[in-house]
Design a protein around this motif. Sequence first.
Motif, mmCIF file in Angstrom:
data_model
loop_
_atom_site.group_PDB
_atom_site.id
_atom_site.type_symbol
_atom_site.label_atom_id
_atom_site.label_comp_id
_atom_site.label_asym_id
_atom_site.label_seq_id
_atom_site.Cartn_x
_atom_site.Cartn_y
_atom_site.Cartn_z
ATOM 1 N N ALA A 61 43.300 51.512 41.670
ATOM 2 C CA ALA A 61 43.123 50.073 41.921
ATOM 3 C C ALA A 61 44.420 49.368 41.557
ATOM 4 O O ALA A 61 44.948 49.548 40.455
ATOM 5 N N ASN A 62 44.905 48.588 42.488
ATOM 6 C CA ASN A 62 46.209 47.936 42.316
ATOM 7 C C ASN A 62 46.079 46.433 42.517
ATOM 8 O O ASN A 62 45.363 45.965 43.408
ATOM 9 N N ALA A 63 46.769 45.671 41.681
ATOM 10 C CA ALA A 63 46.800 44.208 41.815
ATOM 11 C C ALA A 63 48.238 43.729 41.722
ATOM 12 O O ALA A 63 48.947 44.068 40.765
ATOM 13 N N ASP A 64 48.687 42.973 42.719
ATOM 14 C CA ASP A 64 50.035 42.389 42.720
ATOM 15 C C ASP A 64 49.956 40.961 42.183
ATOM 16 O O ASP A 64 49.045 40.207 42.527
ATOM 17 N N PHE A 65 50.920 40.609 41.366
ATOM 18 C CA PHE A 65 50.980 39.252 40.818
ATOM 19 C C PHE A 65 52.439 38.800 40.760
ATOM 20 O O PHE A 65 53.359 39.613 40.746
ATOM 21 N N GLU A 66 52.621 37.510 40.740
ATOM 22 C CA GLU A 66 53.966 36.932 40.742
ATOM 23 C C GLU A 66 53.920 35.520 40.169
ATOM 24 O O GLU A 66 52.839 34.994 39.864
ATOM 25 N N TYR A 67 55.115 34.941 40.020
ATOM 26 C CA TYR A 67 55.191 33.539 39.603
ATOM 27 C C TYR A 67 54.435 32.693 40.618
ATOM 28 O O TYR A 67 54.550 32.939 41.813
ATOM 29 N N PRO A 68 53.611 31.739 40.219
ATOM 30 C CA PRO A 68 53.447 31.159 38.874
ATOM 31 C C PRO A 68 52.353 31.796 38.012
ATOM 32 O O PRO A 68 51.828 31.128 37.116
ATOM 33 N N PHE A 69 51.970 33.024 38.289
ATOM 34 C CA PHE A 69 51.063 33.802 37.440
ATOM 35 C C PHE A 69 49.647 33.236 37.374
ATOM 36 O O PHE A 69 49.080 33.067 36.301
ATOM 37 N N LYS A 73 43.721 34.868 40.773
ATOM 38 C CA LYS A 73 43.737 34.957 42.235
ATOM 39 C C LYS A 73 44.359 36.267 42.715
ATOM 40 O O LYS A 73 44.511 36.465 43.928
ATOM 41 N N ALA A 74 44.718 37.151 41.770
ATOM 42 C CA ALA A 74 45.297 38.447 42.120
ATOM 43 C C ALA A 74 44.171 39.482 42.209
ATOM 44 O O ALA A 74 43.580 39.866 41.195
ATOM 45 N N MET A 75 43.854 39.917 43.423
ATOM 46 C CA MET A 75 42.712 40.809 43.635
ATOM 47 C C MET A 75 43.125 42.272 43.470
ATOM 48 O O MET A 75 44.197 42.690 43.909
ATOM 49 N N GLN A 90 32.161 44.801 44.808
ATOM 50 C CA GLN A 90 32.630 43.484 45.213
ATOM 51 C C GLN A 90 34.125 43.374 44.945
ATOM 52 O O GLN A 90 34.746 44.337 44.508
ATOM 53 N N ALA A 91 34.684 42.185 45.217
ATOM 54 C CA ALA A 91 36.109 41.954 44.937
ATOM 55 C C ALA A 91 36.273 41.618 43.454
ATOM 56 O O ALA A 91 35.545 40.788 42.902
ATOM 57 N N VAL A 174 41.103 47.362 31.674
ATOM 58 C CA VAL A 174 39.985 48.292 31.918
ATOM 59 C C VAL A 174 38.685 47.746 31.340
ATOM 60 O O VAL A 174 37.609 47.892 31.928
ATOM 61 N N ASP A 175 38.771 47.076 30.198
ATOM 62 C CA ASP A 175 37.566 46.572 29.537
ATOM 63 C C ASP A 175 36.934 45.397 30.262
ATOM 64 O O ASP A 175 35.777 45.063 30.006
ATOM 65 N N THR A 176 37.678 44.740 31.157
ATOM 66 C CA THR A 176 37.153 43.554 31.840
ATOM 67 C C THR A 176 36.511 43.878 33.179
ATOM 68 O O THR A 176 35.898 42.990 33.785
ATOM 69 N N LEU A 177 36.638 45.100 33.658
ATOM 70 C CA LEU A 177 36.122 45.454 34.984
ATOM 71 C C LEU A 177 34.721 46.028 34.884
ATOM 72 O O LEU A 177 34.466 46.947 34.104
ATOM 73 N N GLU A 178 33.825 45.510 35.714
ATOM 74 C CA GLU A 178 32.449 45.960 35.726
ATOM 75 C C GLU A 178 32.309 47.424 36.168
ATOM 76 O O GLU A 178 31.517 48.176 35.576
ATOM 77 N N PRO A 179 33.044 47.884 37.194
ATOM 78 C CA PRO A 179 32.894 49.285 37.605
ATOM 79 C C PRO A 179 33.270 50.287 36.515
ATOM 80 O O PRO A 179 32.758 51.419 36.510
ATOM 81 N N CYS A 180 34.149 49.868 35.609
ATOM 82 C CA CYS A 180 34.589 50.786 34.563
ATOM 83 C C CYS A 180 33.520 51.028 33.498
ATOM 84 O O CYS A 180 33.722 51.827 32.583
#
Length: 243
Positions: A61-69, A73-75, A90-91, A174-180
């Motif tokens: 599972a990969n999430a891209d993020f950038e400024y302004p952080f 909204k980074a899925m 779900q997303a 990892v602790d914040t994801l429901e599938p985990c």
Amino acid sequence: MERVTQKMSGLQFNLGPAKEPLGFIKALQWIFAIFAFATCGGYSGSTKIKLFCPKNENLTANADFEYPFRLNKAMLTLSDKTNCSGSWKQAYYLVGDFSSSAQFFVTFAVFVFLYCIAALVVYLCFLHLYRGAGKLPMIDFIVTVVVSFLWLISTSAWAKGLTDIKTSTGPSLVDTLEPCKTVRCLFSEVSSMGSLNVSVVVGFLNLILWAGNAWFVYKETHLHNPPAAEPPNPGSPPIPTGM
């Protein structure tokens, strides 16, 4: 009188102030302001976790993020459309919105950059007006003190925001994801945040530069150099001091 006015209002380019602390430090402030908003505003990265799904499916599972952080909204997207045997229902997004501290830091650095350009133009081209008028050095001194304080506020806020960004994109993800909670997850990697660390260091260096330069700007004001008293008119009779 007209000639004097033209002389005072004319452009007089002189590189002399660049060799003095007043101009030299202002040039450093201009350069360091560029580093501040460039190292923060130009960042983009990603974070990855591994999912050990049923039926021996190992997905990423990969999430891209950038400024302004705006991390919320980074899925997170899976490397395969199997949805980890139905566990990825779900997303899912990263946690946190740190745009306020990041945008405050970058926007403030841009304004400082523009002010330094204006100040350098005055120092190098209109120094006779700067030192001939009592208001300009005082305005410059007040702005220098205010900017020093705002560098402290903006850099401290951004340093705290950066710490939270590292937490949200690090192993605690990892602790914040429901599938985990139903499948085994393992944090994989996150992009280096070296440039963001540099932005915080540069922010505090800007604070030192502006606070130190306040003394040299203060020396240009009438508070340090009060205007000389006008000599008495030789044609006027002396004022009697008393009987």
